[in-house]
Design a protein around this motif. Structure first.
Motif, PDB file in Angstrom:
ATOM      1  N   VAL A  53       4.226  -6.704   8.510  1.00  0.00           N
ATOM      2  CA  VAL A  53       3.788  -7.201   7.307  1.00  0.00           C
ATOM      3  C   VAL A  53       2.337  -6.855   7.233  1.00  0.00           C
ATOM      4  N   TYR A  54       1.567  -7.682   8.149  1.00  0.00           N
ATOM      5  CA  TYR A  54       0.136  -7.526   7.836  1.00  0.00           C
ATOM      6  C   TYR A  54      -0.443  -5.942   7.815  1.00  0.00           C
ATOM      7  N   ALA A  55       0.249  -5.008   8.287  1.00  0.00           N
ATOM      8  CA  ALA A  55      -0.387  -3.632   7.785  1.00  0.00           C
ATOM      9  C   ALA A  55       0.046  -3.168   6.568  1.00  0.00           C
ATOM     10  N   ASP A  56       1.035  -4.031   5.999  1.00  0.00           N
ATOM     11  CA  ASP A  56       1.606  -3.754   4.619  1.00  0.00           C
ATOM     12  C   ASP A  56       0.456  -4.453   3.537  1.00  0.00           C
ATOM     13  N   TYR A  57       0.104  -5.559   4.044  1.00  0.00           N
ATOM     14  CA  TYR A  57      -0.986  -6.543   3.339  1.00  0.00           C
ATOM     15  C   TYR A  57      -2.199  -5.647   3.183  1.00  0.00           C
ATOM     16  N   CYS A  58      -2.654  -4.689   4.349  1.00  0.00           N
ATOM     17  CA  CYS A  58      -3.765  -3.885   4.422  1.00  0.00           C
ATOM     18  C   CYS A  58      -3.516  -2.569   3.274  1.00  0.00           C
ATOM     19  N   ARG A  59      -2.306  -2.321   3.301  1.00  0.00           N
ATOM     20  CA  ARG A  59      -2.055  -1.179   2.129  1.00  0.00           C
ATOM     21  C   ARG A  59      -2.312  -1.673   0.726  1.00  0.00           C
ATOM     22  N   ASP A  61      -4.090  -4.515  -0.130  1.00  0.00           N
ATOM     23  CA  ASP A  61      -5.186  -4.915  -0.342  1.00  0.00           C
ATOM     24  C   ASP A  61      -6.146  -3.532  -0.835  1.00  0.00           C
ATOM     25  N   TYR A  62      -5.818  -2.465  -0.031  1.00  0.00           N
ATOM     26  CA  TYR A  62      -6.528  -1.042  -0.606  1.00  0.00           C
ATOM     27  C   TYR A  62      -6.112  -0.642  -2.110  1.00  0.00           C
ATOM     28  N   LEU A  63      -4.730  -0.791  -1.859  1.00  0.00           N
ATOM     29  CA  LEU A  63      -4.178  -0.116  -3.400  1.00  0.00           C
ATOM     30  C   LEU A  63      -4.746  -1.174  -4.549  1.00  0.00           C
ATOM     31  N   PHE A  64      -4.544  -2.260  -4.382  1.00  0.00           N
ATOM     32  CA  PHE A  64      -4.620  -3.320  -5.540  1.00  0.00           C
ATOM     33  C   PHE A  64      -6.249  -3.958  -5.495  1.00  0.00           C
ATOM     34  N   GLN A  65      -6.998  -3.296  -4.660  1.00  0.00           N
ATOM     35  CA  GLN A  65      -8.445  -3.780  -4.668  1.00  0.00           C
ATOM     36  C   GLN A  65      -8.943  -5.118  -4.687  1.00  0.00           C
ATOM     37  N   TYR A  66      -7.800  -5.758  -3.929  1.00  0.00           N
ATOM     38  CA  TYR A  66      -8.280  -7.220  -3.746  1.00  0.00           C
ATOM     39  C   TYR A  66      -9.565  -7.711  -3.003  1.00  0.00           C
ATOM     40  N   ARG A  67      -9.679  -6.877  -1.949  1.00  0.00           N
ATOM     41  CA  ARG A  67     -10.718  -7.028  -1.035  1.00  0.00           C
ATOM     42  C   ARG A  67     -10.598  -8.467  -0.255  1.00  0.00           C
ATOM     43  N   GLN A  68      -9.418  -8.693  -0.095  1.00  0.00           N
ATOM     44  CA  GLN A  68      -9.238 -10.221   0.628  1.00  0.00           C
ATOM     45  C   GLN A  68      -9.330  -9.831   2.287  1.00  0.00           C
ATOM     46  N   ALA A  98      -0.576   6.197   9.703  1.00  0.00           N
ATOM     47  CA  ALA A  98      -0.925   7.276   8.698  1.00  0.00           C
ATOM     48  C   ALA A  98      -1.743   6.659   7.675  1.00  0.00           C
ATOM     49  N   LEU A  99      -1.706   5.752   7.164  1.00  0.00           N
ATOM     50  CA  LEU A  99      -2.545   4.801   6.473  1.00  0.00           C
ATOM     51  C   LEU A  99      -3.996   4.687   6.930  1.00  0.00           C
ATOM     52  N   SER A 100      -3.897   4.179   8.337  1.00  0.00           N
ATOM     53  CA  SER A 100      -5.170   3.947   8.895  1.00  0.00           C
ATOM     54  C   SER A 100      -6.123   5.454   9.344  1.00  0.00           C
ATOM     55  N   CYS A 101      -5.303   6.617   9.633  1.00  0.00           N
ATOM     56  CA  CYS A 101      -5.633   7.502   9.443  1.00  0.00           C
ATOM     57  C   CYS A 101      -6.394   8.499   8.097  1.00  0.00           C
ATOM     58  N   LEU A 102      -5.807   8.056   7.188  1.00  0.00           N
ATOM     59  CA  LEU A 102      -6.230   8.251   5.688  1.00  0.00           C
ATOM     60  C   LEU A 102      -7.576   7.685   5.608  1.00  0.00           C
ATOM     61  N   LEU A 103      -7.525   6.274   5.892  1.00  0.00           N
ATOM     62  CA  LEU A 103      -8.707   5.496   5.488  1.00  0.00           C
ATOM     63  C   LEU A 103     -10.019   5.994   6.472  1.00  0.00           C
ATOM     64  N   SER A 104      -9.597   6.670   7.542  1.00  0.00           N
ATOM     65  CA  SER A 104     -10.704   6.855   8.433  1.00  0.00           C
ATOM     66  C   SER A 104     -11.114   8.463   8.585  1.00  0.00           C
ATOM     67  N   ALA A 105     -10.538   9.053   7.247  1.00  0.00           N
ATOM     68  CA  ALA A 105     -10.506  10.573   6.994  1.00  0.00           C
ATOM     69  C   ALA A 105     -10.154  11.419   8.199  1.00  0.00           C
ATOM     70  N   GLU A 106      -9.098  10.893   8.930  1.00  0.00           N
ATOM     71  CA  GLU A 106      -8.393  11.788  10.070  1.00  0.00           C
ATOM     72  C   GLU A 106      -7.117  12.407   9.418  1.00  0.00           C
ATOM     73  N   THR A 129       8.813   5.796  -0.319  1.00  0.00           N
ATOM     74  CA  THR A 129       7.969   5.347  -1.344  1.00  0.00           C
ATOM     75  C   THR A 129       6.441   5.248  -0.907  1.00  0.00           C
ATOM     76  N   ILE A 130       6.351   4.517   0.267  1.00  0.00           N
ATOM     77  CA  ILE A 130       4.912   4.271   0.846  1.00  0.00           C
ATOM     78  C   ILE A 130       4.575   5.626   1.286  1.00  0.00           C
ATOM     79  N   ALA A 131       5.260   6.383   1.749  1.00  0.00           N
ATOM     80  CA  ALA A 131       4.862   7.741   2.683  1.00  0.00           C
ATOM     81  C   ALA A 131       4.454   8.683   1.476  1.00  0.00           C
ATOM     82  N   GLU A 132       5.093   8.718   0.124  1.00  0.00           N
ATOM     83  CA  GLU A 132       4.724   9.463  -0.780  1.00  0.00           C
ATOM     84  C   GLU A 132       3.501   9.019  -1.517  1.00  0.00           C
ATOM     85  N   LEU A 133       2.881   7.820  -1.330  1.00  0.00           N
ATOM     86  CA  LEU A 133       1.660   7.087  -1.717  1.00  0.00           C
ATOM     87  C   LEU A 133       0.640   7.623  -0.946  1.00  0.00           C
TER      88      LEU A 133
END
Length: 147
Positions: A53-59, A61-68, A98-106, A129-133
């Protein structure tokens, strides 16, 4: 659960907060839900469901630019590395890695993790759906020419 007026078990509060946040979809609801999840993880650091759930919150936060979520890239890296240790056969462990790797340019690791997540659970439409994003983000990042 809420309408019953009875106390809600600690392990159910994260999912209840997630559901409420999904219904409300506001920065304030998001912040409340993140705090509940962080409290759960502070109390039970190896709660795999709360980590997912927390990892999804990170997703979100990144997509919606909440910056929380402060130090988003570091937090998602820690959570996903822990998830891969605790639940290596869980498709969502690989999806959020995979999201973590994307954010760190791996980018190569991102693609490999996406493929692993999809191989583990190819029929999960939410995961797809998330994998496609993430894949779209990967494609955009790879197409940006260096200056």
């Amino acid at each position: 659960m809420v309408d019953s007026g009875k106390p809600i078990a600690a392990h159910c509060q994260v999912m209840l907060a997630l559901r409420q946040q999904l219904w409300e979809r506001s920065p304030a609801a998001f912040q409340r839900s993140v705090k509940i999840c962080e409290q759960r993880l502070a109390h039970v650091p190896n709660d795999v469901q709360a980590m997912i759930v927390y990892a999804d919150y990170c997703r979100m936060d990144y997509l919606f630019q909440y910056r929380q979520i402060e130090t988003l890239e570091e937090r998602i890296a820690y959570i996903t590395e822990t998830l891969l240790q605790l639940a290596p056969g869980n498709a969502y462990s690989h999806l959020y890695y995979a999201l973590s790797c994307l954010l760190s340019a791996e980018y190569d690791a991102c693609l490999a993790a996406l493929q692993q997540a999809q191989a583990i659970n190819p029929l999960d439409t939410h995961l797809e759906t998330i994998a496609e994003l993430i894949h779209d983000g990967l494609t955009q990042e790879k197409s940006i020419a260096p200056i």
